[in-house]
Design a protein around this motif. Structure first.
Motif: not given
Lengths: 482, 250
Positions: A370-381, A407-422
């Motif tokens: 949730g935190a990085f999804v929000r961040g990803g949306f906020e990072a869009v110009d 936003g989702i494009r920005i988030m993809i690396p974070s998602f992969i990282n989170q999958f590994i952490i999970t």
């Protein structure tokens, strides 16, 4: 929005319950009880070379169940979790070389005492510690929630030692053998059995158990009277006809190899892998299952939290921020214990361990997501939103068609990282007794004492799965860019 | 453009706006008629961009009345999305949607808002691309375009909704000098076609050539307004004189 959230939450819980039940359910026309144990406790409770739970406790229980006509599902976990599960109604009974003490009598009803025991203490073979006085300034290893631990704490001031806690016996013994700690207190027969089977410890009081007492089978105070009565009736019978003595003799008389497999099976990595293939596969399957459900549901929940986090409504944003704050702040293990051991007492409903485990993952990993999804949306110009709105697109549609895809494009690396952490975090769920890869490793080590080889195997399996997961994620990422 | 029966397209009355202690707009009133081209000039921070952004509610005034196209957008009950459909806006930084191709950028709003079906929207988008001289760029990603091309696409995107009013917020300020002419040409053609336009710009030559009226902003106030000849040749306000002496030098 609120309504949707509530709906999603209910659906998620119902779904999770089905998952949990699907895995744990048994047809139940005869009474079926959930019995917990600590399977790292030979000769009373351990896994044999065929990965069956065995030992004095287990054979007594099995024999009595057969005689008295009840069935049970065995849940191996740490001793501490095993007793707490019964205290919180998650399980019906516990048999785990559990000493009967006044303190425990306040919480549990015990069956007929079935084994005379007492506390012993041991040091590393060849240690120059001669008496309790020599423990001054030294470290003593104890097992969480055991009477050996209670005793050690009661004399800690007098003898001036430090303590370090463990959840399974094998890690504890190795800590002493590796000289990280210098002594241990525990149940005398258990330590003696370990020593007899090659653990390099020296028992200091082989003939004189401290606080000699009895082991008992326990249910929660005032509950499961029927189970307790059946146990006592069956126990009286097997005591009378000699079955009990045979069981005890069988485990105390034989060498551990009888149960734990030949040297050949245990002294090479390949041998261990072959001998425990089915156990590793089952553990891996459980890990993969937890990971897949964890990843999918946590991602959905995280996206919901992230979308709420950029809502125009301050209340919705506040809810999202609060949920993320709470569940990102809680250690995963605390959350797992809270859901599995704490919550059932309050809501009056059992939560299967796998359900509790997945729920834990979803809440914890979902908060990070949730935190990085929000961040990803906020990072869009910001200009992207302004341009969309200036054309007349309502906020929600501007989000869906313009902001979110970017936003989702920005988030993809974070998602992969989170999958590994999970995936890695699933190992923490071994604490509530889920028999995933890490717990599987613990059980095998407690039987064959091959810590290095077994943990190396477990580590390599994790790395292989993580590599596969990373490849899969990168493949998906590449496709999404196409 | 000097039609006898002029219709008021934009009516602004006593608008104020503050950010904390910073009073950026003070009691602004302005009417813009149909087909009129109003160019707003003034130093940076004078409030002209904030004023422009209020006309489609990207900024909200603290008080006062703003009526655009007959809709009182300072009234909370007004559906601002509906009003915005009729107000095109062009930004300094283009703000093309990065996740779509050129053609998709232009088609998005008319299709999403049900104004045109896909086929009609595409036909219109291609016509607009021809108008701005970029027919060959229909299917490229917006990131491959130059600034001048991006801004012409942004104008086409705004025109795809067939707006009644077009707002331009420093449309050439982020462009390389050699790109400016192409964008101004497109805007000039648009003005000649009778579009009602409100433009914030530093291009004084363009203002002289295209504006029906020039409005000078300074310190959150309209200090002077009039025909380009009056404002540029016979400025009365001292601050305007000072401003012009600086910009005309350059």
């Amino acid at each position: 929005m609120k309504k949707i959230k509530k709906y999603v939450l209910i659906v998620a819980i119902v779904l999770l319950s089905f998952v949990g039940m699907g895995i744990e359910a048994h047809a139940a026309d005869k009474p079926n009880y959930v019995i917990t144990t600590d399977a790292t406790y030979p000769p009373f409770d351990f896994q044999d070379k065929n990965n069956q739970y065995t030992g004095i406790d287990q054979e007594i229980l099995k024999t009595i169940a057969k005689r008295e006509g009840f069935t049970y599902t065995l849940k191996p976990m740490s001793f501490n979790s095993a007793t707490q599960s019964v205290a919180s109604d998650q399980a019906d009974g516990v048999i785990a070389g559990m000493s009967i003490t006044d303190e425990r009598r306040a919480v549990f009803d015990f069956g007929t005492p079935y084994y005379r025991s007492g506390i012993g203490w041991a040091v590393k073979k060849g240690s120059n510690i001669k008496s309790l006085k020599d423990l001054k300034g030294k470290t003593v290893a104890i097992k969480t929630g055991t009477s050996g631990a209670d005793y050690a704490l009661s004399i800690q001031k007098q003898y001036g030692f430090k303590v370090v806690y463990f959840n399974d016996s094998d890690t504890l013994y190795n800590d002493v053998i590796n000289d990280n700690s210098q002594a241990t207190f525990g149940d005398l027969p258990v330590i003696q059995y370990a020593v007899k089977n090659g653990t390099a410890l020296k028992v200091m009081n082989p003939k004189a158990p401290i606080q000699a007492g009895w082991y008992g089978f326990a249910v929660k105070k005032g509950k499961n009277a029927q189970l307790l009565a059946a146990f006592n009736k069956g126990f009286a019978a097997i005591k009378k006809d000699g079955t009990y003595d045979k069981i005890v003799a069988k485990y105390l008389g034989a060498s551990a190899a009888t149960f734990t497999g030949s040297k050949k099976d245990n002294n090479s990595t390949w041998g261990i892998l072959k001998a425990n293939r089915s156990a590793f596969l089952q553990g891996l399957w459980q890990t993969v299952l937890l990971t897949v459900f964890g990843i999918v549901l946590a991602s959905l929940w995280g996206i919901i939290l992230g979308v709420m986090g950029v809502s125009q409504n301050a209340v919705v944003r506040g809810i999202s921020t609060t949920i993320i704050y709470i569940f990102r702040g809680l250690p995963l293990m605390v959350l797992a214990f809270f859901i599995y051991i704490g919550l059932p007492g309050v809501i009056g409903m059992k939560i299967p361990a796998v359900t509790a485990g997945i729920l834990t993952l979803v809440l914890n990993e979902g908060a990070y997501t949730g935190a990085f999804v929000r961040g990803g949306f906020e990072a869009v110009d910001r200009g992207q939103m302004e341009a969309a709105r200036s054309l007349g697109l309502p906020y929600s549609r501007a989000m869906r068609r313009v902001i979110m895809p970017q936003g989702i494009r920005i988030m993809i690396p974070s998602f992969i990282n989170q999958f590994i952490i999970t995936l890695k975090d699933t190992s923490i769920l071994s604490a509530i007794g889920i028999l995933e890869l890490t717990q599987t490793g613990s059980l095998i080590v407690s039987r064959n004492s091959q810590g290095f080889r077994v943990w190396a195997i477990v580590a390599v399996i994790y790395l292989i799965v993580i590599t596969l997961l990373t490849w899969l994620s990168n493949w998906v990422e590449k496709r999404s860019h196409a | 453009m000097s039609d006898a029966q002029t219709k008021v397209k934009v009516h602004v009355e006593n608008v104020n706006k503050s950010y904390g202690d910073n009073h950026v707009l003070r009691d602004i009133s302005l009417d813009v008629s149909e087909n009129e081209v109003v160019v707003m000039i003034g130093p940076s921070g004078s409030g002209k961009s904030t004023f422009l952004r209020m006309l489609n509610q990207l900024e909200t005034p603290d008080n006062g009345t703003i009526v655009v196209d007959g809709f009182d957008i300072s009234d909370k009950a007004t559906d601002i999305n509906k009003v915005r459909e009729n107000i095109g806006m062009v930004f300094q930084n283009f703000n093309l949607f990065n996740n779509y191709t050129v053609l998709e950028n232009i088609m998005l709003a008319p299709v999403e808002l049900g104004k045109l079906d896909k086929a009609a929207a595409e036909k219109k988008a291609r016509e607009l691309l021809a108008t701005v001289g970029l027919s060959d760029k229909a299917d490229v990603s917006v990131n491959s375009l130059s600034g001048g091309q991006k801004q012409r696409i942004a104008i086409a995107r705004a025109l795809a909704m067939s707006p009644d009013v077009m707002l331009f917020d420093e449309p050439t300020s982020a462009l390389d000098p050699e790109m400016v002419g192409d964008v101004l040409n497109v805007m000039k053609n648009l003005a000649d076609s009778g579009m009602t336009m409100i433009i914030v710009t530093h291009e004084m030559g363009f203002a002289k050539q295209v504006a029906d009226r020039v409005v000078f902003f300074e310190s959150g106030k309209i200090q002077e307004s009039g025909t380009p000849e009056a404002v540029f040749n016979t400025p009365k306000n001292a601050r305007l004189q000072e401003f012009l002496s600086k910009v005309m030098h350059a």
